[in-house]
Design a protein around this motif. Structure first.
Motif, PDB file in Angstrom:
ATOM      1  N   PHE A   9       0.714  -0.980   0.061  1.00  0.00           N
ATOM      2  CA  PHE A   9      -0.045  -0.050  -0.085  1.00  0.00           C
ATOM      3  C   PHE A   9       0.959   0.911  -0.347  1.00  0.00           C
ATOM      4  O   PHE A   9       1.825   1.479   0.817  1.00  0.00           O
ATOM      5  N   PRO A  10       0.446   2.122  -0.949  1.00  0.00           N
ATOM      6  CA  PRO A  10       1.365   3.333  -0.869  1.00  0.00           C
ATOM      7  C   PRO A  10       1.250   4.173   0.308  1.00  0.00           C
ATOM      8  O   PRO A  10       0.429   4.222   1.238  1.00  0.00           O
ATOM      9  N   HIS A  11       2.234   4.952   0.696  1.00  0.00           N
ATOM     10  CA  HIS A  11       2.010   5.780   1.892  1.00  0.00           C
ATOM     11  C   HIS A  11       0.930   6.724   2.013  1.00  0.00           C
ATOM     12  O   HIS A  11       0.383   6.651   3.111  1.00  0.00           O
ATOM     13  N   ALA A  12       0.463   7.436   1.001  1.00  0.00           N
ATOM     14  CA  ALA A  12      -0.362   8.177   1.052  1.00  0.00           C
ATOM     15  C   ALA A  12      -1.956   7.380   1.308  1.00  0.00           C
ATOM     16  O   ALA A  12      -2.734   7.675   2.158  1.00  0.00           O
ATOM     17  N   LEU A  13      -1.935   6.307   0.761  1.00  0.00           N
ATOM     18  CA  LEU A  13      -3.075   5.277   0.942  1.00  0.00           C
ATOM     19  C   LEU A  13      -3.035   4.769   2.403  1.00  0.00           C
ATOM     20  O   LEU A  13      -4.170   4.596   2.872  1.00  0.00           O
ATOM     21  N   ARG A  14      -1.829   4.424   2.895  1.00  0.00           N
ATOM     22  CA  ARG A  14      -2.018   4.073   4.415  1.00  0.00           C
ATOM     23  C   ARG A  14      -2.396   5.097   5.282  1.00  0.00           C
ATOM     24  O   ARG A  14      -2.997   4.886   6.382  1.00  0.00           O
ATOM     25  N   GLN A  15      -1.822   6.436   5.206  1.00  0.00           N
ATOM     26  CA  GLN A  15      -2.235   7.551   5.816  1.00  0.00           C
ATOM     27  C   GLN A  15      -3.950   7.601   5.680  1.00  0.00           C
ATOM     28  O   GLN A  15      -4.546   7.831   6.561  1.00  0.00           O
ATOM     29  N   ILE A  16      -4.421   7.381   4.528  1.00  0.00           N
ATOM     30  CA  ILE A  16      -5.767   7.778   4.322  1.00  0.00           C
ATOM     31  C   ILE A  16      -6.322   6.616   5.433  1.00  0.00           C
ATOM     32  O   ILE A  16      -7.429   6.953   6.193  1.00  0.00           O
ATOM     33  N   GLY A  17      -6.188   5.327   5.026  1.00  0.00           N
ATOM     34  CA  GLY A  17      -6.451   4.253   6.098  1.00  0.00           C
ATOM     35  C   GLY A  17      -6.435   4.291   7.364  1.00  0.00           C
ATOM     36  O   GLY A  17      -7.520   4.016   7.961  1.00  0.00           O
ATOM     37  N   GLY A  18      -5.254   4.901   7.811  1.00  0.00           N
ATOM     38  CA  GLY A  18      -5.221   5.221   9.173  1.00  0.00           C
ATOM     39  C   GLY A  18      -6.208   6.311   9.794  1.00  0.00           C
ATOM     40  O   GLY A  18      -6.764   6.048  10.836  1.00  0.00           O
ATOM     41  N   THR A  19      -6.065   7.244   8.970  1.00  0.00           N
ATOM     42  CA  THR A  19      -7.090   8.314   9.257  1.00  0.00           C
ATOM     43  C   THR A  19      -8.705   7.972   9.679  1.00  0.00           C
ATOM     44  O   THR A  19      -9.412   8.023  10.342  1.00  0.00           O
ATOM     45  N   VAL A  20      -9.170   7.068   8.400  1.00  0.00           N
ATOM     46  CA  VAL A  20     -10.324   6.412   8.471  1.00  0.00           C
ATOM     47  C   VAL A  20     -10.556   5.543   9.630  1.00  0.00           C
ATOM     48  O   VAL A  20     -11.507   5.944  10.557  1.00  0.00           O
ATOM     49  N   VAL A  21      -9.641   4.756  10.121  1.00  0.00           N
ATOM     50  CA  VAL A  21      -9.740   3.677  10.969  1.00  0.00           C
ATOM     51  C   VAL A  21      -9.666   4.664  12.427  1.00  0.00           C
ATOM     52  O   VAL A  21     -10.561   4.420  13.333  1.00  0.00           O
ATOM     53  N   LEU A  22      -8.950   5.567  12.633  1.00  0.00           N
ATOM     54  CA  LEU A  22      -8.961   6.356  13.931  1.00  0.00           C
ATOM     55  C   LEU A  22     -10.353   7.137  13.919  1.00  0.00           C
ATOM     56  O   LEU A  22     -10.748   7.288  15.100  1.00  0.00           O
ATOM     57  N   ALA A  23     -10.945   7.664  12.853  1.00  0.00           N
ATOM     58  CA  ALA A  23     -12.024   8.259  12.956  1.00  0.00           C
ATOM     59  C   ALA A  23     -13.306   7.372  13.294  1.00  0.00           C
ATOM     60  O   ALA A  23     -14.085   7.562  14.222  1.00  0.00           O
ATOM     61  N   ILE A  24     -13.215   6.112  12.726  1.00  0.00           N
ATOM     62  CA  ILE A  24     -14.141   5.071  13.093  1.00  0.00           C
ATOM     63  C   ILE A  24     -13.984   4.870  14.726  1.00  0.00           C
ATOM     64  O   ILE A  24     -14.960   4.681  15.629  1.00  0.00           O
ATOM     65  N   ALA A  25     -12.834   4.484  15.267  1.00  0.00           N
ATOM     66  CA  ALA A  25     -12.666   3.929  16.383  1.00  0.00           C
ATOM     67  C   ALA A  25     -12.933   5.276  17.533  1.00  0.00           C
ATOM     68  O   ALA A  25     -13.601   5.129  18.563  1.00  0.00           O
ATOM     69  N   TYR A  26     -12.849   6.391  17.112  1.00  0.00           N
ATOM     70  CA  TYR A  26     -13.107   7.687  18.021  1.00  0.00           C
ATOM     71  C   TYR A  26     -14.728   7.912  18.047  1.00  0.00           C
ATOM     72  O   TYR A  26     -15.045   7.864  19.113  1.00  0.00           O
ATOM     73  N   TYR A  27     -15.244   7.599  16.993  1.00  0.00           N
ATOM     74  CA  TYR A  27     -16.749   7.660  17.076  1.00  0.00           C
ATOM     75  C   TYR A  27     -17.331   6.576  17.798  1.00  0.00           C
ATOM     76  O   TYR A  27     -18.087   6.809  18.568  1.00  0.00           O
ATOM     77  N   GLU A  28     -16.708   5.193  17.494  1.00  0.00           N
ATOM     78  CA  GLU A  28     -17.479   4.202  18.294  1.00  0.00           C
ATOM     79  C   GLU A  28     -17.223   4.234  19.801  1.00  0.00           C
ATOM     80  O   GLU A  28     -18.055   3.805  20.571  1.00  0.00           O
ATOM     81  N   MET A  29     -15.906   4.571  19.993  1.00  0.00           N
ATOM     82  CA  MET A  29     -15.509   4.875  21.579  1.00  0.00           C
ATOM     83  C   MET A  29     -16.669   5.891  22.154  1.00  0.00           C
ATOM     84  O   MET A  29     -17.076   5.725  23.317  1.00  0.00           O
ATOM     85  N   ALA A  30     -16.983   6.728  21.368  1.00  0.00           N
ATOM     86  CA  ALA A  30     -17.797   8.133  21.802  1.00  0.00           C
ATOM     87  C   ALA A  30     -19.185   7.562  22.196  1.00  0.00           C
ATOM     88  O   ALA A  30     -19.668   7.764  23.324  1.00  0.00           O
ATOM     89  N   GLU A  31     -19.546   6.810  21.271  1.00  0.00           N
ATOM     90  CA  GLU A  31     -20.931   5.977  21.434  1.00  0.00           C
ATOM     91  C   GLU A  31     -20.934   5.130  22.569  1.00  0.00           C
ATOM     92  O   GLU A  31     -21.989   5.142  23.255  1.00  0.00           O
ATOM     93  N   ILE A  32     -19.927   4.150  22.673  1.00  0.00           N
ATOM     94  CA  ILE A  32     -20.116   3.364  23.640  1.00  0.00           C
ATOM     95  C   ILE A  32     -19.868   4.242  25.177  1.00  0.00           C
ATOM     96  O   ILE A  32     -20.787   3.852  26.191  1.00  0.00           O
ATOM     97  N   SER A  33     -19.203   5.197  25.214  1.00  0.00           N
ATOM     98  CA  SER A  33     -18.893   5.946  26.526  1.00  0.00           C
ATOM     99  C   SER A  33     -20.358   6.581  26.842  1.00  0.00           C
ATOM    100  O   SER A  33     -20.577   6.528  28.101  1.00  0.00           O
ATOM    101  N   ARG A  34     -21.101   7.089  25.860  1.00  0.00           N
ATOM    102  CA  ARG A  34     -22.176   7.754  26.175  1.00  0.00           C
ATOM    103  C   ARG A  34     -23.337   6.792  26.578  1.00  0.00           C
ATOM    104  O   ARG A  34     -24.105   6.900  27.445  1.00  0.00           O
ATOM    105  N   TYR A  35     -23.261   5.439  25.992  1.00  0.00           N
ATOM    106  CA  TYR A  35     -24.151   4.459  26.482  1.00  0.00           C
ATOM    107  C   TYR A  35     -24.061   3.958  27.868  1.00  0.00           C
ATOM    108  O   TYR A  35     -24.926   3.482  28.573  1.00  0.00           O
ATOM    109  N   LEU A  36     -22.692   3.572  27.834  1.00  0.00           N
ATOM    110  CA  LEU A  36     -22.334   2.857  29.301  1.00  0.00           C
ATOM    111  C   LEU A  36     -21.965   4.070  30.361  1.00  0.00           C
ATOM    112  O   LEU A  36     -22.330   3.722  31.485  1.00  0.00           O
TER     113      LEU A  36
END
Length: 664
Positions: A9-36
């Motif tokens: 995977f090219p460097h730019a593609l890996r950065q985009i993938g990492g950005t998306v994964v972090l955004a999803i993890a941030y969002y999911e953890m926020a929802e779990i925190s609000r719920y629990l």
């Protein structure tokens, strides 16, 4: 050329993938925190997404801040959106964007300050770095987040300005708690994955700092005990520790007993036995139990005042986080110090074991240096003698040139006047003869005087005397000229000269040694000169070579005469041959040979060594041939060698270039 494999995977593609994964993890953890972990007042005492964001920035760099921005925007958009109309939806998006920007700026600021103050070191391995992490990343960074976020909510009318301070404090504390709990887990496990190259069971065994694990290296040969120990570390001990944490948590938060701080010894146990990754994981579990129990109205942190409950909960979380991080950092520093101490003791033991060898090696080195020093001293002595020899030859050349110059003037005067004196005497004799012819009968007194003078004898003897004087002055003039040619002090160091002239001048100087003596007839010199061009050389030093070789030839001939009669020597005359020829366009050869005693083969290889001589003490210094070799080879870029047959002859051969190589 070996081509490097390009990443999948090219460097730019890996950065985009990492950005998306972090955004999803941030969002999911926020929802779990609000719920629990949301209180009935819609307050979340711990905000783990900020811990994920801070950990990701510290692990991967500032580029992943785009993921923080996107995740924060998504998490707050679904919480604060107003979908009444499209316009209201757009307006409600503005404060959400501001909150996301504030979160990103606070996270990046905390990461920048920590990297700057720790010089990019792992921040949880030293106690001082732990405090820098807790203050700069855990407290300073969230202050930007809380300030910008609460200001955006106040500007949008969702929070009254009168409640700004209270909401800011709650926001800031929740972010601080999230960073205290989540970020150490990410950093410690990231460091573990980066450094560890052993299976998990090996890590578990190596991470222990107890005395039993310190002695683990001494019982590795006991495989059965080692398997039991590994099984204990892998399965039994973490299970027991987890069971105790759950039991104490249930009793403390569900049974109404204020035993929350009994969890701290369990965390300390995990810190000693499981290392920093395990300790931070257990800290997260304990904090999660405390937060979930508190927001559900259970445990000793619950009170009528929500702020008081949150403050007690946050104090507990801060205490256990600070305790575990400082303890694990202290353990890491202690482990490093013990490792260095072990290495120092091991090095000391190896040094003691090899001390005798090192002393012996040092002695050998000193002997070698002593030998080298002696060789250097010998070389210095040789150099000094060479310099003395050179100075002696230079002084001798100057003296010869001075004597030749001083003798030349009076000899030239006498030799020149002898011609006129001879003419004058001849004129006087002719006049006397004319008087005798015209006055045949002189007076008796004059006739008596003429008889006494014996004019006939005077007339013949004066002529012989003048001829002898003329021959003598010519001989002196020839010797003076030869001395001047031999010394060559009035010429440049390198000059085109006639080699034959230098050889002849040397022979003139050595004439006294070539003449016949009472013990032997004259040494004959046979010259076979070829057609040579003018040779560019240092004539003075080259004449010294001729002098040395010719003198050695005379010495060899005189040595061969020992025990031989005059008649025997006359039958086989002592002879020196001098031959010259041109080898090629830029090389000439001079050969000087004699029919003396010859030189043994084992001596020939040592002839040109300094101080080597076969002559008796006082007859030679051993520097003549050595200096001759240096003059021919180093000064003129030529070659000098010897070819001898024992009992028959010796031949020295000189090869020098016609054009000397100039040394810059």
């Amino acid at each position: 050329m070996i081509q490097q494999k390009s990443p999948i995977f090219p460097h730019a593609l890996r950065q985009i993938g990492g950005t998306v994964v972090l955004a999803i993890a941030y969002y999911e953890m926020a929802e779990i925190s609000r719920y629990l972990a949301s209180t009935p007042q819609n307050v979340t005492p711990v905000w783990p997404p900020d811990g994920i964001a801070a950990g990701a920035v510290l692990l991967f760099g500032n580029w992943i801040g785009y993921g923080v921005l996107l995740g924060s925007f998504l998490a707050n958009f679904w919480a604060f959106r107003d979908s009444t109309s499209f316009l209201s939806l757009v307006i409600s998006t503005l404060p959400v964007l501001g909150i996301a920007i504030g979160t990103t700026l606070g996270t990046l600021l905390g990461g920048f300050l920590l990297r700057k103050t720790t010089n990019l070191r792992y921040p949880l391995e030293r106690v001082t770095d732990v405090f820098k992490f807790l203050i700069l990343t855990g407290m300073v960074g969230p202050s930007i987040n809380a300030t910008v976020g609460v200001a955006c909510l106040a500007l949008s009318g969702k929070v009254p300005w009168t409640a700004y301070a209270t909401v800011w404090l709650t926001w800031w504390i929740s972010n601080v708690s999230g960073i205290f709990i989540i970020t150490p887990i990410l950093l410690s496990w990231g460091q573990f994955i980066q450094k560890n190259q052993h299976p998990i069971w090996q890590w578990l065994s190596l991470s222990s700092t107890s005395e039993d694990c310190e002695n683990l290296s001494y019982i590795q040969h006991l495989r059965a005990d080692l398997r039991c120990l590994r099984f204990w570390l892998i399965v039994v001990e973490p299970v027991i520790l987890m069971g105790l944490v759950i039991l104490i948590g249930k009793v403390a938060f569900g049974g109404g007993y204020h035993l929350e701080y009994m969890l701290i010894p369990m965390l300390i146990w995990s810190a000693f036995r499981l290392g920093q990754p395990g300790a931070t994981l257990f800290t997260f579990i304990v904090a999660a139990i405390a937060v979930i129990a508190t927001v559900n109205g259970k445990g000793g942190f619950v009170s009528q005042d929500l702020n008081q409950s949150l403050i007690q909960l946050q104090s507990f979380i801060g205490v256990i986080t600070l305790t575990i991080l400082v303890l694990t950092a202290t353990i890491a520093e202690r482990t490093q110090a013990q490792t260095k101490l072990r290495l120092a003791f091991a090095e000391l033991a190896r040094t003691n074991e090899t001390l005798e060898v090192r002393v012996q090696q040092r002695t050998e080195e000193l002997n070698e240096k002593n030998t080298t020093l002696q060789q250097t001293l010998q070389t210095l002595k040789q150099t000094q003698l060479q310099m003395l020899h050179s100075e002696k030859m230079s002084a001798l050349g100057q003296m010869v040139a001075g004597v030749a110059h001083e003798i030349n003037n009076p000899v030239s005067f006498i030799h020149g006047n002898l011609i006129y004196l001879s003419e004058y005497i001849q004129d006087m004799l002719r006049a006397l003869q004319a008087y005798q012819q015209h006055y045949p009968n002189p007076p008796q007194a004059l006739h008596a005087e003429l008889d006494k003078l014996d004019l006939d004898f005077l007339r013949s003897d004066i002529t012989k005397m003048l001829e002898s004087m003329q021959i003598g002055t010519e001989r002196i003039s020839t010797i003076v000229l030869s001395l001047r040619n031999f010394s060559r002090l009035d010429e440049a160091e390198l000059k085109a000269v006639d080699i034959h002239q230098g050889i002849d001048s040397t022979l003139v100087i050595l004439q006294y040694r070539l003449q016949a003596t009472a013990h032997r007839p004259q040494i004959q010199v046979i010259k076979e000169y070829g057609q040579l061009p003018l040779i560019e050389c240092d004539a003075g030093s080259l004449n010294q070579v001729f002098m040395s070789l010719l003198s050695n030839a005379v010495d060899a001939l005189e040595a061969s005469n020992q025990g031989r009669s005059f008649q025997d020597i006359s039958a086989n005359l002592n002879t020196i041959w001098i031959q010259t020829c041109q080898i090629d366009t830029n090389q000439v050869m001079i050969m000087i040979s004699d029919n003396g005693v010859g030189i043994p083969e084992e001596i020939c290889s040592k002839l040109f060594d300094p101080f080597f001589t076969t002559k008796p003490v006082g007859k030679g210094t051993g520097l003549g041939l050595f200096m001759s070799y240096q003059i021919v080879t180093e000064k003129h870029g030529g070659n000098l060698w010897c070819d001898s047959t024992l009992g028959q002859s010796t031949k020295f051969v000189i090869e020098i270039p016609v054009k000397a190589k100039r040394i810059a």
